[in-house]
Design a protein around this motif. Structure first.
Motif, short mmCIF file in Angstrom:
data_model
loop_
_atom_site.label_atom_id
_atom_site.label_comp_id
_atom_site.label_asym_id
_atom_site.label_seq_id
_atom_site.Cartn_x
_atom_site.Cartn_y
_atom_site.Cartn_z
N ASP A 107 0.83 -1.21 0.00
CA ASP A 107 0.00 0.00 0.00
C ASP A 107 0.86 1.26 0.00
OD1 ASP A 107 -2.30 -1.49 -0.01
OD2 ASP A 107 -2.63 -1.35 2.17
N LEU A 108 1.93 1.27 0.80
CA LEU A 108 2.78 2.46 0.89
C LEU A 108 3.55 2.69 -0.41
CD1 LEU A 108 4.17 2.10 4.55
CD2 LEU A 108 2.30 3.56 3.73
N VAL A 109 3.95 1.60 -1.05
CA VAL A 109 4.62 1.74 -2.35
C VAL A 109 3.62 2.23 -3.40
CG1 VAL A 109 5.75 0.47 -4.22
CG2 VAL A 109 6.40 0.03 -1.82
N LEU A 158 6.70 5.26 -0.20
CA LEU A 158 7.94 4.49 -0.28
C LEU A 158 8.24 4.22 -1.75
CD1 LEU A 158 7.60 1.86 2.60
CD2 LEU A 158 8.92 3.98 2.60
N VAL A 159 9.44 4.59 -2.16
CA VAL A 159 9.84 4.43 -3.56
C VAL A 159 11.02 3.46 -3.61
CG1 VAL A 159 10.64 5.59 -5.64
CG2 VAL A 159 9.12 6.79 -4.02
N PRO A 160 10.87 2.30 -4.27
CA PRO A 160 12.00 1.37 -4.37
C PRO A 160 13.22 2.06 -4.99
CG PRO A 160 9.97 0.33 -5.12
CD PRO A 160 9.66 1.78 -4.94
N PRO A 195 18.48 -2.50 -11.31
CA PRO A 195 17.06 -2.73 -11.63
C PRO A 195 16.40 -3.46 -10.47
CG PRO A 195 18.39 -4.40 -12.68
CD PRO A 195 19.36 -3.46 -12.01
N ARG A 196 15.10 -3.27 -10.30
CA ARG A 196 14.35 -3.89 -9.23
C ARG A 196 13.89 -5.28 -9.65
NH1 ARG A 196 9.25 -4.67 -7.72
NH2 ARG A 196 8.82 -4.72 -5.47
N ARG A 197 13.94 -6.22 -8.72
CA ARG A 197 13.47 -7.57 -9.01
C ARG A 197 11.96 -7.56 -9.22
NH1 ARG A 197 15.97 -10.85 -4.02
NH2 ARG A 197 15.27 -8.92 -3.00
N PRO A 198 11.47 -8.41 -10.10
CA PRO A 198 10.01 -8.44 -10.33
C PRO A 198 9.27 -9.00 -9.12
CG PRO A 198 11.09 -10.23 -11.51
CD PRO A 198 12.20 -9.37 -10.96
N LEU A 210 10.29 -6.44 2.18
CA LEU A 210 10.81 -5.65 3.30
C LEU A 210 12.33 -5.58 3.32
CD1 LEU A 210 8.41 -6.87 6.14
CD2 LEU A 210 8.56 -4.56 5.23
N ASP A 211 13.00 -6.54 2.64
CA ASP A 211 14.45 -6.54 2.70
C ASP A 211 15.09 -5.78 1.54
OD1 ASP A 211 13.78 -8.27 0.68
OD2 ASP A 211 15.03 -9.94 1.38
N GLU A 212 14.28 -5.08 0.72
CA GLU A 212 14.87 -4.27 -0.35
C GLU A 212 14.88 -2.80 0.06
OE1 GLU A 212 12.37 -3.47 -3.94
OE2 GLU A 212 11.08 -5.06 -3.11
N PRO A 213 15.77 -2.01 -0.52
CA PRO A 213 15.89 -0.60 -0.12
C PRO A 213 14.78 0.27 -0.71
CG PRO A 213 17.50 -1.10 -1.84
CD PRO A 213 16.83 -2.41 -1.49
N PHE A 214 14.38 1.29 0.07
CA PHE A 214 13.39 2.26 -0.37
C PHE A 214 13.86 3.64 0.03
CE2 PHE A 214 11.04 -1.66 0.43
CZ PHE A 214 10.20 -1.75 -0.67
N ARG A 215 13.34 4.63 -0.65
CA ARG A 215 13.50 6.02 -0.21
C ARG A 215 12.11 6.60 0.05
NH1 ARG A 215 12.26 9.52 -4.31
NH2 ARG A 215 12.27 8.66 -6.43
#
Length: 537
Positions: free
Chosen positions: A423-425, A430-432, A436-439, A444-449
């Motif tokens: 929901d936050l993304v 929250l922006v990954p 490149p981002r995994r599909p 929760l273990d990936e970085p966000f800004r």
């Protein structure tokens, strides 16, 4: 009737007159056989009064009573024989009435010249302090101790009736460690027993002769019994401060009326002059020790609890009225008690305020200048696990279930966290940031800004009637604090980590004292036996 009279006389012979029939008020005639020693010359340093003596190591054998001087008191002794000066009428017409509940109940008479509240916020100088006839009798006694009268914060004549006991005790309150206590016997007798010592079981009897001034370390245990059948025991007792710590003084006139709690004093004419409650806010975070801090602060004698710990007035209990600040005050606080005692303070500990800044901040700013604000923080993962456990707790009452919500029932912590992360993304908060981002769904273990510009839209979509939401969002402290720090001066805030509050009694007391000072309260050591930290978090 004769038998009943004899029984009453027997009870009176065994216990202090007008005193409870319990052991500490028992008249101990054997104490008259104890030798009464003369106090040594000397004085008490305030550094020796920081804590009750019984809490200190190596305190046995030290003297706690010192001779400070001598003064002629025969004229004063003659004056106190006049029964009229001890009457309530005299206090009302020539002075100002003052309550000392325990002593009053035991029949101990008083004539007050100067008094202060327990936190040395203000000194009250009674009309008799300015009466020339009384000044000629009282001021030479104070001068004999080498004390300037302008440094006296308490001064009274106390007259103890025959067959009465003041049990072994040490004085308590903020004022004790910051003042010197001096006694001068004015009228006494050989059947008065005055004992002092580090503990109740190791006290020693001292001789207090008329006109001899003694300084008592009133952090030590002290005990008085007047075992005489008919003679009153009267002392002039005064407390004074060192020069640099004199509180402001107020001159009273006959007819003034004081309103007291155990630790506070105010003039009745000051009724309703204090600020409206709440006087401080604990705004969050949820499950980060807010209840514990509220309970610790409520142990301060000048803090009283409101009708609810969490008023939620700034979010879901908001009421539109012509005067919302007064509505807040009168709905959730004891308005009469605060009116009578303007120095008392109360708080609102609503942890949702930190998150619901879009509601709370404009409402608060529209009503008043922001009071001191306390923010409790905790490791976000521990906080989230604690919130989840509370929401799904099967032992919740129906009322708790209504406010906690049902949206998480039947789900795991991981399921709730994953759903909120998505929901936050989706909302753009929250922006990954990996490229490149995994599909697949966000993890929760990936970085966000963070994109703070999206916060208001996210907050607007939150439910405002239950707590089953924002498992992750409530742990983003910097994001939630940004609007609060933009709205109010940094000095308004005090931050405490929940983990630090749990490090042990010494650190807990240090942090609570830090918050007390932030709220404008003078330090008051707290009793940690009722601590609710582990239970509530």
């Amino acid at each position: 009737a004769g038998e009943l009279s004899a029984m009453a006389a027997g009870v009176e012979a065994e216990y202090g007159r007008n005193q409870p029939r319990v052991g500490k008020f028992r008249l101990d005639w054997a104490l008259l056989a104890e030798e009464a020693v003369e106090p040594p010359a000397g004085s008490v340093a305030l550094a020796e009064k920081t804590r009750p003596i019984e809490e200190l190591r190596g305190c046995e054998g030290a003297p706690y009573l010192f001779r400070r001087g001598r003064c002629e008191v025969r004229e004063l002794a003659a004056r106190v024989e006049d029964e009229a000066i001890w009457s309530a009428e005299y206090a009302r017409e020539a002075n100002v009435e003052l309550e000392r509940p325990s002593h009053d109940a035991w029949g101990i008479r008083k004539l007050c010249f100067v008094f202060c509240d327990d936190f040395l916020n203000r000194v009250y100088r009674m009309p008799l302090w300015r009466d020339e006839a009384w000044r000629k009798l009282v001021l030479p006694v104070i001068a004999a101790a080498g004390v300037p009268p302008e440094r006296v914060v308490r001064c009274l004549l106390a007259s103890m009736p025959p067959r009465t006991v003041i049990p072994a005790h040490h004085d308590s309150g903020y004022w004790v460690a910051r003042t010197h206590r001096v006694h001068c016997a004015v009228a006494t007798n050989e059947q008065v027993v005055f004992r002092v010592g580090p503990r109740a079981e190791s006290m020693q009897r001292f001789a207090l002769r008329p006109g001899v001034l003694v300084e008592l370390n009133n952090q030590a245990k002290h005990y008085v019994a007047n075992l005489s059948e008919s003679s009153w025991r009267t002392h002039l007792i005064f407390d004074y401060v060192d020069e640099e710590s004199m509180p402001p003084a107020l001159e009273l006139t006959p007819g003034d009326r004081l309103v007291q709690t155990r630790r506070s004093i105010a003039l009745s004419s000051e009724r309703g002059t204090g600020p409206l409650a709440p006087h401080f806010l604990i705004i969050g975070a949820q499950k980060a020790g807010t209840t514990s801090m509220y309970e610790y602060l409520a142990k301060h004698p000048l803090v009283i609890k409101g009708k609810r710990r969490e008023t939620h007035f700034l979010d879901w209990r908001w009421v539109r009225t012509d005067d919302p600040a007064r509505t807040w005050h009168e709905t959730y606080y004891d308005a009469e008690e605060h009116a009578d005692h303007p120095s008392l303070v109360a708080g609102d500990s609503t942890p949702s305020y930190l998150l619901q800044s879009a509601l709370a901040i404009p409402r608060l700013r529209a009503m008043r200048k922001a009071p001191p604000i306390v923010v409790m923080l905790r490791d976000p993962l521990e906080r989230a696990a604690s919130q989840f456990a509370m929401i799904v707790d099967p032992a919740a009452t129906p009322a708790q279930r209504k406010t906690r919500g049902t949206a998480w029932l039947g789900k795991t912590l991981e399921q709730v966290a994953d759903a909120e992360l998505a929901d936050l993304v989706r909302a753009g908060l929250l922006v990954p940031s990996s490229s490149p981002r995994r599909p697949g769904p966000p993890r929760l273990d990936e970085p966000f800004r963070l994109d703070p510009s999206k916060l208001d839209a996210v907050l607007a979509a939150l439910p405002n009637t239950h707590g089953a939401h924002s498992l992750l969002l409530r742990g983003l402290y910097a994001l939630q604090l940004r609007p609060w720090l933009d709205a109010f001066p940094r000095d308004n805030f005090c931050f405490v980590r929940c983990e630090d509050l749990a490090l042990g009694p010494r650190e807990t007391r240090r942090l609570v004292a830090l918050v007390q000072r932030h709220l404008g309260l003078k330090d008051h050591p707290i009793d940690l036996h009722d601590a609710r930290l582990r239970h509530n978090t």
